[in-house]
Design a protein around this motif. Sequence first.
Motif, short mmCIF file in Angstrom:
data_model
loop_
_atom_site.label_atom_id
_atom_site.label_comp_id
_atom_site.label_asym_id
_atom_site.label_seq_id
_atom_site.Cartn_x
_atom_site.Cartn_y
_atom_site.Cartn_z
N ARG A 1 0.82 -1.21 0.00
CA ARG A 1 0.00 0.00 0.00
C ARG A 1 0.86 1.26 0.00
O ARG A 1 0.49 2.28 -0.61
N LYS A 2 2.00 1.21 0.64
CA LYS A 2 2.85 2.39 0.76
C LYS A 2 3.65 2.67 -0.50
O LYS A 2 3.85 3.83 -0.88
N TYR A 3 4.08 1.61 -1.21
CA TYR A 3 5.01 1.81 -2.31
C TYR A 3 4.49 1.36 -3.67
O TYR A 3 5.22 1.42 -4.66
N GLN A 4 3.24 0.93 -3.77
CA GLN A 4 2.75 0.42 -5.04
C GLN A 4 2.73 1.48 -6.14
O GLN A 4 2.78 1.15 -7.32
N LYS A 5 2.68 2.75 -5.77
CA LYS A 5 2.67 3.80 -6.78
C LYS A 5 4.01 3.89 -7.53
O LYS A 5 4.08 4.51 -8.59
N TYR A 6 5.05 3.30 -6.97
CA TYR A 6 6.36 3.32 -7.62
C TYR A 6 6.59 2.12 -8.53
O TYR A 6 7.65 2.01 -9.15
N ALA A 7 5.64 1.22 -8.61
CA ALA A 7 5.80 0.01 -9.43
C ALA A 7 5.90 0.38 -10.91
O ALA A 7 5.25 1.33 -11.38
N ILE A 8 6.72 -0.34 -11.63
CA ILE A 8 6.88 -0.14 -13.08
C ILE A 8 5.75 -0.87 -13.78
O ILE A 8 5.66 -2.10 -13.71
N ARG A 9 4.87 -0.14 -14.42
CA ARG A 9 3.76 -0.75 -15.14
C ARG A 9 4.27 -1.42 -16.42
O ARG A 9 5.16 -0.93 -17.09
N ARG B 1 3.31 -6.41 -7.17
CA ARG B 1 3.75 -7.75 -6.78
C ARG B 1 4.59 -8.40 -7.87
O ARG B 1 5.54 -9.13 -7.57
N PHE B 2 4.24 -8.14 -9.12
CA PHE B 2 5.07 -8.69 -10.18
C PHE B 2 6.45 -8.06 -10.17
O PHE B 2 7.46 -8.74 -10.40
N ASN B 3 6.52 -6.75 -9.92
CA ASN B 3 7.82 -6.08 -9.79
C ASN B 3 8.65 -6.71 -8.68
O ASN B 3 9.84 -6.99 -8.87
N VAL B 4 8.01 -6.95 -7.54
CA VAL B 4 8.73 -7.54 -6.41
C VAL B 4 9.24 -8.94 -6.77
O VAL B 4 10.40 -9.28 -6.51
N PHE B 5 8.39 -9.74 -7.40
CA PHE B 5 8.79 -11.09 -7.78
C PHE B 5 9.96 -11.07 -8.76
O PHE B 5 10.95 -11.80 -8.57
N PHE B 6 9.87 -10.23 -9.78
CA PHE B 6 10.91 -10.22 -10.81
C PHE B 6 12.24 -9.72 -10.23
O PHE B 6 13.29 -10.33 -10.46
N PHE B 7 12.19 -8.64 -9.46
CA PHE B 7 13.45 -8.08 -8.95
C PHE B 7 14.03 -8.91 -7.81
O PHE B 7 15.23 -8.86 -7.56
N MET B 8 13.19 -9.69 -7.14
CA MET B 8 13.74 -10.68 -6.20
C MET B 8 14.53 -11.72 -6.97
O MET B 8 15.58 -12.19 -6.50
N GLY B 9 14.05 -12.10 -8.15
CA GLY B 9 14.79 -13.04 -8.99
C GLY B 9 16.10 -12.45 -9.47
O GLY B 9 17.13 -13.14 -9.52
N VAL B 10 16.08 -11.18 -9.84
CA VAL B 10 17.32 -10.50 -10.25
C VAL B 10 18.31 -10.48 -9.10
O VAL B 10 19.50 -10.78 -9.27
N LEU B 11 17.82 -10.13 -7.91
CA LEU B 11 18.68 -10.10 -6.73
C LEU B 11 19.25 -11.47 -6.43
O LEU B 11 20.42 -11.60 -6.02
N ALA B 12 18.46 -12.53 -6.65
CA ALA B 12 18.93 -13.89 -6.40
C ALA B 12 20.12 -14.22 -7.30
O ALA B 12 21.09 -14.85 -6.87
N GLN B 13 20.05 -13.80 -8.58
CA GLN B 13 21.16 -14.05 -9.50
C GLN B 13 22.42 -13.31 -9.04
O GLN B 13 23.53 -13.87 -9.08
N ILE B 14 22.25 -12.08 -8.59
CA ILE B 14 23.39 -11.29 -8.14
C ILE B 14 24.01 -11.91 -6.88
O ILE B 14 25.24 -12.04 -6.77
#
Length: 281
Positions: free
Chosen positions: A9-17, A103-116
């Motif tokens: 709720r606090k940060y969803q406005k920053y999600a990349i559409r 939520r899709f942004n969070v999922f995808f960038f968690m995957g990116v972070l996992a690779q790093i």
Amino acid sequence: MKFFSDFERKYQKYAIRNLMYYITILYAVGLIVWLLDPMIYYNYLSLNVGMILRGQIWRLVTFLIYPPAFGSWSFTQIFYGLIALFLYYNLGQTLEYVWGSFRFNVFFFMGVLAQIVASFVGYLVFGQYWLLSTGFLNASLFFAFCIINPDAQFYLFFVLPVKAKWMAIAEAAVYLYDFITGGIAVKVELVISMITIILFFLMTRNYRHYAPKEIKRRQEFKQQAKIVVPGKTRHRCAVCGRTELDNPELEFRYCSKCEGNYEYCQDHLYTHKHVTKDSVQ
């Protein structure tokens, strides 16, 4: 979980559409770079921790241009590479539609972070250079899609229809074999990637559905649903109007994002326009 809901709720406005649209463009750029000279990627753009620690921090982002399902220069490989771009674009779009952009942004960038993280573990713990690509990142999109839509059909070799859940099981068996027979790099990357997927689903799961009162309510509803009045239908799609009498194999679901009791068949569950109070008025 409550903390994730508050965070959303606090940060969803920053999600990349439409995030997967931009990722697909990166993959297309990577495809062009690879065709020009594969060494450009390895020498200047790959996830090389040794070079990152020497100041080439752009590699934390540029490794994402590595295109899926691409290995060598050939017209056949290019064709399958383009098909893979189309496939992963649609998988990502579906996940964003179901989960929402945040939520899709969070999922995808968690995957990116996992690779790093996997690359840094390889370098700092095992003293090895692991040039990890986007393979497991794309695999996580596929597994997530199969989890939320297990009965969706893929056409293997463009002919043979196979349900997503069976393809996911086959893919999981391949990764299990890779884990057993592969080197330490494969093991670390697989473990970190799987932990990331599990962690995301644990964070976003609605645990209220598993409360004792909720379980009892669901059981009572199922018992009542078994009572069918002759000539009446139990399910009806709010878009196409089809019922279980039209096709006994049709599956129906209620949409949690629609305001009201709107039920949809499997063909319209992810493609319908959400009903809100404003749209009804």
